[in-house]
Design a protein around this motif. Structure first.
Motif, PDB file in Angstrom:
ATOM      1  N   ASP A  79       0.849  -1.186   0.000  1.00 19.28           N
ATOM      2  CA  ASP A  79       0.000   0.000   0.000  1.00 19.28           C
ATOM      3  C   ASP A  79       0.886   1.238   0.000  1.00 19.28           C
ATOM      4  O   ASP A  79       2.111   1.139  -0.096  1.00 19.28           O
ATOM      5  CB  ASP A  79      -0.968  -0.008   1.193  1.00 19.28           C
ATOM      6  N   ASP A  80       0.263   2.401   0.110  1.00 22.31           N
ATOM      7  CA  ASP A  80       1.020   3.657   0.064  1.00 22.31           C
ATOM      8  C   ASP A  80       0.789   4.499   1.310  1.00 22.31           C
ATOM      9  O   ASP A  80       0.913   5.722   1.277  1.00 22.31           O
ATOM     10  CB  ASP A  80       0.654   4.465  -1.188  1.00 22.31           C
ATOM     11  N   TYR A 131       4.945   4.572  -0.631  1.00 19.72           N
ATOM     12  CA  TYR A 131       4.574   3.561  -1.626  1.00 19.72           C
ATOM     13  C   TYR A 131       5.821   2.853  -2.163  1.00 19.72           C
ATOM     14  O   TYR A 131       5.893   1.616  -2.206  1.00 19.72           O
ATOM     15  CB  TYR A 131       3.811   4.271  -2.743  1.00 19.72           C
ATOM     16  N   ASP A 172      -2.029  -4.468  -4.814  1.00 18.91           N
ATOM     17  CA  ASP A 172      -1.530  -3.116  -4.571  1.00 18.91           C
ATOM     18  C   ASP A 172      -2.711  -2.213  -4.214  1.00 18.91           C
ATOM     19  O   ASP A 172      -3.559  -1.920  -5.050  1.00 18.91           O
ATOM     20  CB  ASP A 172      -0.820  -2.635  -5.838  1.00 18.91           C
ATOM     21  N   GLU A 173      -2.750  -1.762  -2.963  1.00 22.13           N
ATOM     22  CA  GLU A 173      -3.874  -0.959  -2.473  1.00 22.13           C
ATOM     23  C   GLU A 173      -3.632   0.548  -2.584  1.00 22.13           C
ATOM     24  O   GLU A 173      -4.354   1.336  -1.978  1.00 22.13           O
ATOM     25  CB  GLU A 173      -4.164  -1.330  -1.018  1.00 22.13           C
ATOM     26  N   SER A 174      -2.654   0.947  -3.358  1.00 17.82           N
ATOM     27  CA  SER A 174      -2.327   2.368  -3.467  1.00 17.82           C
ATOM     28  C   SER A 174      -3.327   3.118  -4.340  1.00 17.82           C
ATOM     29  O   SER A 174      -4.074   2.531  -5.120  1.00 17.82           O
ATOM     30  CB  SER A 174      -0.926   2.534  -4.065  1.00 17.82           C
ATOM     31  N   THR A 175      -3.301   4.435  -4.202  1.00 17.90           N
ATOM     32  CA  THR A 175      -4.064   5.308  -5.087  1.00 17.90           C
ATOM     33  C   THR A 175      -3.233   5.601  -6.339  1.00 17.90           C
ATOM     34  O   THR A 175      -2.089   5.172  -6.458  1.00 17.90           O
ATOM     35  CB  THR A 175      -4.378   6.643  -4.395  1.00 17.90           C
ATOM     36  N   SER A 176      -3.816   6.351  -7.246  1.00 18.67           N
ATOM     37  CA  SER A 176      -3.068   6.837  -8.407  1.00 18.67           C
ATOM     38  C   SER A 176      -2.270   8.075  -8.012  1.00 18.67           C
ATOM     39  O   SER A 176      -2.579   8.751  -7.027  1.00 18.67           O
ATOM     40  CB  SER A 176      -4.024   7.195  -9.545  1.00 18.67           C
ATOM     41  N   TRP A 209       2.692   3.585 -13.253  1.00 23.74           N
ATOM     42  CA  TRP A 209       3.469   2.765 -12.323  1.00 23.74           C
ATOM     43  C   TRP A 209       4.184   1.613 -13.026  1.00 23.74           C
ATOM     44  O   TRP A 209       5.223   1.149 -12.569  1.00 23.74           O
ATOM     45  CB  TRP A 209       2.558   2.248 -11.213  1.00 23.74           C
ATOM     46  N   TRP A 268       0.271  -7.759 -11.326  1.00 25.31           N
ATOM     47  CA  TRP A 268       0.175  -6.544 -10.506  1.00 25.31           C
ATOM     48  C   TRP A 268      -1.278  -6.077 -10.486  1.00 25.31           C
ATOM     49  O   TRP A 268      -1.793  -5.543 -11.461  1.00 25.31           O
ATOM     50  CB  TRP A 268       1.075  -5.477 -11.108  1.00 25.31           C
ATOM     51  N   THR A 290      -4.182  -3.634  -9.206  1.00 27.49           N
ATOM     52  CA  THR A 290      -4.305  -2.250  -8.725  1.00 27.49           C
ATOM     53  C   THR A 290      -5.775  -1.818  -8.780  1.00 27.49           C
ATOM     54  O   THR A 290      -6.154  -0.962  -9.594  1.00 27.49           O
ATOM     55  CB  THR A 290      -3.440  -1.308  -9.585  1.00 27.49           C
ATOM     56  N   LYS A 298      -6.790   2.269  -8.170  1.00 25.22           N
ATOM     57  CA  LYS A 298      -6.195   3.391  -8.903  1.00 25.22           C
ATOM     58  C   LYS A 298      -7.236   4.013  -9.839  1.00 25.22           C
ATOM     59  O   LYS A 298      -7.820   3.335 -10.683  1.00 25.22           O
ATOM     60  CB  LYS A 298      -4.971   2.928  -9.704  1.00 25.22           C
TER      61      LYS A 298
END
Length: 244
Positions: free
Chosen positions: A68-69, A122, A155-159, A178, A198, A200, A203
């Motif tokens: 995650d980020d 991240y 991957d739980e990150s945002t854009s 990314w 990957w 996501t 995002k």
């Protein structure tokens, strides 16, 4: 009550349900990438100790992980703490949630966006997580000679986008791709994996210039082909979460 995507099996099950329109092959399609996609969709991967899954019929191994980020980690991660609190509140309310239903808690940590979703965090989390699993790559191969090894990352990150600093307005700048970010690419190339899946799902990117930018929910990377692709260096100091 189960948190959504709390373990390796949840990750693989979710990958199997992603539609074709949301799948991307990078830098291009390959037989290896399609073998991993087919195994995911056909339910060919069986759970094992380490790596997490194998499909002996297709000669594939798969190791799962999450990144995650969030700027915090462990006990300091306020987003994770708030998610856990929300799940406890739902349980305390006595809602009749079937045991096989996954509950997704979209928590507001209360932190400013730059401290909640942070590009540098991240990068640290992604590279450290991939490196940790990469240390066992040769052991996995030795146990199953002739099998191709894949890493699947939830991957739980945002854009993100690379902003223009004081001269730009919110939403202006270069969208963060990314897949070709040199920092992430280097981690993948050094992972020892043959294929990188990957995922996501969170995002979403909208810019002033282009409006909403369609983004893949899952990208399948043939690592051998990735070595030949062009990569981009982003300025970490100008990277801004799309949620800001």
């Amino acid at each position: 009550m189960k948190r959504a995507y709390k373990d390796e099996q949840d990750i693989v099950d979710h990958a199997a349900d992603i539609d074709d329109a949301e799948v991307c092959f990078y830098p291009e399609e390959s037989p290896l990438a399609h073998r991993f996609l087919s195994a995911l969709r056909d339910g060919g991967f069986e759970k094992r100790e380490r790596p997490d899954f194998e499909d002996n019929g297709a000669s594939l191994l798969l190791e799962a992980m999450q990144v995650d980020d969030h700027a915090g980690s462990g006990k300091k991660d306020k987003t994770r703490a708030r998610e856990a609190s929300l799940l406890r509140e739902i349980e305390a309310a006595g809602l009749d949630v079937p045991p096989d239903v996954r509950v997704l808690a979209l928590a507001d940590s209360g932190l400013p966006a730059g401290r909640d979703h942070n590009y540098r965090a991240y990068v640290r989390h992604f590279t450290a997580t991939v490196d940790q699993h990469a240390r066992n790559a040769e052991t996995y191969r030795a146990e199953r000679p002739g099998h191709d090894l894949g890493f699947i990352v939830f991957d739980e990150s945002t854009s993100y986008f690379e902003g223009l600093g004081a001269f730009g307005q919110p939403g202006e700048g270069r969208p963060h791709v990314w897949l070709n970010d040199s920092v992430f690419v280097d981690a993948i190339l050094q992972s020892g994996a043959d294929c990188f899946v990957w995922m996501t799902p969170y995002k979403r990117l909208e810019t002033i210039q282009t409006g909403v930018v369609p983004l893949p929910a899952m990208t399948i990377i043939d690592v051998a082909l990735l070595r030949q692709a062009d990569h981009v260096v982003y300025d970490a100091g100008r990277m801004v979460s799309s949620e800001e």
